[in-house]
Scaffold this active site. Structure first.
Site, PDB file in Angstrom:
ATOM      1  N   TYR A 102       0.884  -1.119  -0.092  1.00 18.15           N
ATOM      2  CA  TYR A 102      -0.151   0.109   0.074  1.00 18.15           C
ATOM      3  C   TYR A 102       0.901   1.387   0.069  1.00 18.15           C
ATOM      4  CZ  TYR A 102      -4.093  -2.356   0.913  1.00 18.15           C
ATOM      5  OH  TYR A 102      -5.316  -3.351   0.805  1.00 18.15           O
ATOM      6  N   TYR A 141      -0.434  -9.776   0.006  1.00 12.31           N
ATOM      7  CA  TYR A 141       0.667  -9.378   0.991  1.00 12.31           C
ATOM      8  C   TYR A 141       0.365 -10.093   2.182  1.00 12.31           C
ATOM      9  CZ  TYR A 141      -3.512  -6.375   2.279  1.00 12.31           C
ATOM     10  OH  TYR A 141      -4.552  -5.954   2.681  1.00 12.31           O
ATOM     11  N   ARG A 151      -2.885 -12.125   2.560  1.00 11.35           N
ATOM     12  CA  ARG A 151      -4.283 -11.774   2.076  1.00 11.35           C
ATOM     13  C   ARG A 151      -4.362 -12.108   0.571  1.00 11.35           C
ATOM     14  NH1 ARG A 151      -7.859  -8.538   3.642  1.00 11.35           N
ATOM     15  NH2 ARG A 151      -9.060 -10.330   2.856  1.00 11.35           N
ATOM     16  N   HIS A 154      -7.285  -8.276  -3.454  1.00  9.63           N
ATOM     17  CA  HIS A 154      -8.416  -7.635  -3.202  1.00  9.63           C
ATOM     18  C   HIS A 154      -8.371  -6.332  -3.403  1.00  9.63           C
ATOM     19  CE1 HIS A 154      -6.060  -7.474   0.543  1.00  9.63           C
ATOM     20  NE2 HIS A 154      -6.728  -6.140   0.773  1.00  9.63           N
ATOM     21  N   HIS A 156     -10.509  -2.891  -2.034  1.00 10.13           N
ATOM     22  CA  HIS A 156     -11.462  -2.331  -0.974  1.00 10.13           C
ATOM     23  C   HIS A 156     -12.515  -1.464  -1.686  1.00 10.13           C
ATOM     24  CE1 HIS A 156      -9.189  -3.809   2.525  1.00 10.13           C
ATOM     25  NE2 HIS A 156      -8.227  -3.656   1.686  1.00 10.13           N
TER      26      HIS A 156
HETATM   27 FE   LIG Z   1      -6.310  -4.774   1.787  1.00  8.75          FE
END
Ligand SMILES: [Fe+2]
Length: 233
Positions: A102, A141, A151, A154, A156
């Site tokens: 991120y 990640y 994870r 995806h 959000h």
């Molecule tokens: Fe996320």
């Protein structure tokens, strides 16, 4: 005028407040019973517009420079509990880059940042409830929830539809991801049919030849076929 209350979510269609396998839910799950609100007030809510919150529908470039990764088109339709289109819904998006990192100071994952990818966007539905945006397929990640926890890929989604009662914060997943079977957030939705609504479908029609793959993700706000929240409503 008394507005009709939304029907309750069907049992098992939404994740519980606290999920043992999803560590941080223990810190935020309410310990007190919910406070009752005036019946029907959940039918009210703010209305947002692109004039207030500008559209950013192309996450795949920054200042004209292309981000690294697999370019994708994501599109779908937002409908309500009666299968009617939800027009002018504000959809806000955020995601990791192609390497699974991120653009955020709290993300210390040992993966490269991309100066041409910030991973945030905003679109609105049209009169028929349709939306579309272009981005880069996010990478998986690690998230330290448990040993060797990763994870699934995806994106959000946050949706402001017609009212507070139809507010939705959730995550869109990709078909065929092997991490879905062991992901505590995805698996927190008890009903497998409801859970499957969080997975987009690959769409060759939406795919733009020699440019980007297409994924379709339809969203239902409330009702029997509601798209599940990422955590308990
Ligand atoms: Fe996320």
């Amino acid at each position: 005028m008394t507005l009709p209350a939304y029907r309750p979510f069907p049992p098992g269609s939404q994740p519980p407040h606290a999920v043992a396998s999803y560590g941080s839910t223990a810190l935020r799950a309410p310990r007190q019973p919910p406070v009752a609100i005036e019946p029907g007030i959940e039918r009210l809510g703010p209305v947002f517009s692109p004039a207030q919150f500008p559209v950013a529908s192309d996450l795949s470039r920054e200042a004209g420079r292309e981000a690294l990764g697999e370019r994708i088109i994501v599109a779908g339709r937002v409908t309500d509990e009666e299968d009617r289109p939800v027009a002018d819904a504000m959809i806000e998006l955020w995601q990791a880059n192609a390497a699974g990192r991120y653009h955020h100071e709290r993300d210390t994952h040992d993966a490269p940042l991309d100066p041409n990818f910030r991973g945030a966007g905003r679109v609105f539905t049209d009169g028929d409830g349709r939306y579309r945006f272009v981005t880069i397929k996010p990478g998986a990640y690690p998230w330290r929830n448990h040993a060797n926890a990763w994870r699934p890929n995806h994106i959000h989604f946050s949706l402001f539809g017609a009212s507070w009662g139809a507010r939705l914060v959730t995550q869109m997943y990709f078909p065929g991801d092997p991490l879905l079977a062991i992901d505590p957030i995805y698996q927190a939705v008890p009903d497998p049919a409801a859970r499957a609504r969080l997975v987009a479908s690959f769409d060759l029609e939406l795919t733009q030849p020699e440019w980007a793959l297409g994924y379709r993700f339809d969203v239902v706000l409330r009702g029997l076929h509601a798209t599940p929240m990422e955590v308990a409503p």
